[in-house]
Design a protein around this motif. Sequence first.
Motif, PDB file in Angstrom:
ATOM      1  N   LEU A 138      27.354  -1.831 -14.357  1.00  0.00           N
ATOM      2  CA  LEU A 138      28.210  -3.189 -15.264  1.00  0.00           C
ATOM      3  C   LEU A 138      27.279  -4.522 -15.229  1.00  0.00           C
ATOM      4  O   LEU A 138      27.064  -5.408 -14.838  1.00  0.00           O
ATOM      5  N   ARG A 139      27.125  -4.881 -16.261  1.00  0.00           N
ATOM      6  CA  ARG A 139      26.695  -6.952 -16.790  1.00  0.00           C
ATOM      7  C   ARG A 139      28.092  -7.121 -17.395  1.00  0.00           C
ATOM      8  O   ARG A 139      28.576  -6.445 -18.494  1.00  0.00           O
ATOM      9  N   LEU A 140      28.484  -8.210 -17.347  1.00  0.00           N
ATOM     10  CA  LEU A 140      29.773  -8.966 -17.315  1.00  0.00           C
ATOM     11  C   LEU A 140      28.868  -9.907 -18.204  1.00  0.00           C
ATOM     12  O   LEU A 140      28.665 -11.345 -17.199  1.00  0.00           O
ATOM     13  N   GLU A 141      28.481 -10.785 -19.464  1.00  0.00           N
ATOM     14  CA  GLU A 141      28.699 -12.152 -19.967  1.00  0.00           C
ATOM     15  C   GLU A 141      29.574 -13.004 -21.529  1.00  0.00           C
ATOM     16  O   GLU A 141      30.537 -12.114 -21.705  1.00  0.00           O
ATOM     17  N   ARG A 142      29.571 -14.013 -20.570  1.00  0.00           N
ATOM     18  CA  ARG A 142      30.613 -14.903 -21.254  1.00  0.00           C
ATOM     19  C   ARG A 142      30.784 -14.613 -23.006  1.00  0.00           C
ATOM     20  O   ARG A 142      29.906 -14.200 -23.318  1.00  0.00           O
ATOM     21  N   LEU A 143      31.674 -14.275 -23.594  1.00  0.00           N
ATOM     22  CA  LEU A 143      32.605 -13.546 -24.557  1.00  0.00           C
ATOM     23  C   LEU A 143      32.586 -15.927 -25.347  1.00  0.00           C
ATOM     24  O   LEU A 143      33.245 -16.228 -24.776  1.00  0.00           O
ATOM     25  N   THR A 144      31.663 -15.673 -26.582  1.00  0.00           N
ATOM     26  CA  THR A 144      31.493 -16.951 -27.137  1.00  0.00           C
ATOM     27  C   THR A 144      31.786 -17.059 -28.574  1.00  0.00           C
ATOM     28  O   THR A 144      31.515 -15.379 -29.128  1.00  0.00           O
ATOM     29  N   THR A 145      31.608 -17.630 -29.624  1.00  0.00           N
ATOM     30  CA  THR A 145      31.350 -17.276 -31.025  1.00  0.00           C
ATOM     31  C   THR A 145      30.250 -16.436 -31.651  1.00  0.00           C
ATOM     32  O   THR A 145      30.583 -15.860 -32.824  1.00  0.00           O
ATOM     33  N   ASP A 146      29.191 -16.706 -30.479  1.00  0.00           N
ATOM     34  CA  ASP A 146      28.510 -16.003 -30.996  1.00  0.00           C
ATOM     35  C   ASP A 146      27.980 -14.725 -31.743  1.00  0.00           C
ATOM     36  O   ASP A 146      27.882 -13.383 -31.886  1.00  0.00           O
ATOM     37  N   ASP A 147      29.349 -14.180 -30.114  1.00  0.00           N
ATOM     38  CA  ASP A 147      29.474 -12.397 -30.842  1.00  0.00           C
ATOM     39  C   ASP A 147      30.018 -12.019 -31.895  1.00  0.00           C
ATOM     40  O   ASP A 147      31.634 -11.045 -31.849  1.00  0.00           O
ATOM     41  N   LEU A 148      31.084 -13.248 -32.436  1.00  0.00           N
ATOM     42  CA  LEU A 148      31.588 -12.730 -33.389  1.00  0.00           C
ATOM     43  C   LEU A 148      31.397 -11.200 -34.341  1.00  0.00           C
ATOM     44  O   LEU A 148      32.108 -10.996 -34.292  1.00  0.00           O
ATOM     45  N   TRP A 149      29.962 -10.909 -34.930  1.00  0.00           N
ATOM     46  CA  TRP A 149      30.162  -9.917 -35.797  1.00  0.00           C
ATOM     47  C   TRP A 149      29.743  -8.839 -34.569  1.00  0.00           C
ATOM     48  O   TRP A 149      30.377  -7.771 -34.867  1.00  0.00           O
ATOM     49  N   SER A 150      29.752  -9.078 -33.643  1.00  0.00           N
ATOM     50  CA  SER A 150      29.470  -7.668 -32.717  1.00  0.00           C
ATOM     51  C   SER A 150      30.774  -7.151 -31.790  1.00  0.00           C
ATOM     52  O   SER A 150      32.078  -6.200 -31.918  1.00  0.00           O
ATOM     53  N   LEU A 151      31.592  -8.239 -31.870  1.00  0.00           N
ATOM     54  CA  LEU A 151      32.707  -8.249 -31.775  1.00  0.00           C
ATOM     55  C   LEU A 151      33.919  -7.577 -32.996  1.00  0.00           C
ATOM     56  O   LEU A 151      34.791  -6.877 -32.847  1.00  0.00           O
ATOM     57  N   TYR A 152      33.542  -8.224 -34.119  1.00  0.00           N
ATOM     58  CA  TYR A 152      34.702  -8.021 -35.011  1.00  0.00           C
ATOM     59  C   TYR A 152      33.860  -6.374 -35.623  1.00  0.00           C
ATOM     60  O   TYR A 152      35.165  -5.599 -36.108  1.00  0.00           O
ATOM     61  N   GLU A 153      32.380  -5.719 -34.846  1.00  0.00           N
ATOM     62  CA  GLU A 153      32.229  -5.089 -35.472  1.00  0.00           C
ATOM     63  C   GLU A 153      33.560  -3.035 -34.975  1.00  0.00           C
ATOM     64  O   GLU A 153      33.582  -2.268 -35.575  1.00  0.00           O
ATOM     65  N   HIS A 154      33.625  -3.519 -33.344  1.00  0.00           N
ATOM     66  CA  HIS A 154      34.451  -2.097 -32.991  1.00  0.00           C
ATOM     67  C   HIS A 154      35.659  -2.127 -32.917  1.00  0.00           C
ATOM     68  O   HIS A 154      37.287  -2.007 -32.324  1.00  0.00           O
TER      69      HIS A 154
END
Length: 207
Positions: free
Chosen positions: A11-27
């Motif tokens: 696994l790779r855990l990466e800090r969640l930020t507003t840059d991840d908006l569309w990736s998070l929203y998709e799921h």
Amino acid sequence: MFPERIETDRLRLERLTTDDLWSLYEHARADAPDVDEVTRYVSWEPHETPKVTHEFLSMVETQWADREGATYVVRTREGEPLAGEFGGTTGLGVDWDRRLGTLGLWLRKPLWGRGYSGERAGALLALAFDRLDLEVVAVNHDPENDASRRAIEKYVDRFGGRREGHLRNDIRFPDGTVRDSVRYTVAREEWREAVGDDHGVTFGERA
């Protein structure tokens, strides 16, 4: 305070930020694949609009800046299912006064049942105890969530922790309902005895 990246064997855990908006929203959106199963036992509801996702991410960034918690994107590494893709999120909430950390996790359905929950827990326990000098880490699950119970019992036992008990009316959900939870804890001394000097976790900044 918190590392922007944490790596384990798979696994790779990466800090969640507003840059991840569309990736998070998709799921996390209301019509995402398997979202009803994903959110059945968690304390958040599917996101109706990108605005809801943005508000959540803004809260996450505030918690990071205030040193109250770290939330990460879960990505599997090469050779694993969904390698490199957005696989879910995990976090460590911190109560500095009590030197207590609290774990949270949700994963996309293709990643269920593969031991990633325990591997991710090992990474966040290393963060809590080796880097943040906390004394205890807690995790809860819904009493009806047998899959989470099995996963949590497995890694809590591996790291020397214990089941604390069944807490009634413990968690309030967005729709106003209140549910019980089952709580487990791992103490720093238990973790150190279980893992020894090498916890197999790497902390770093985002590549």
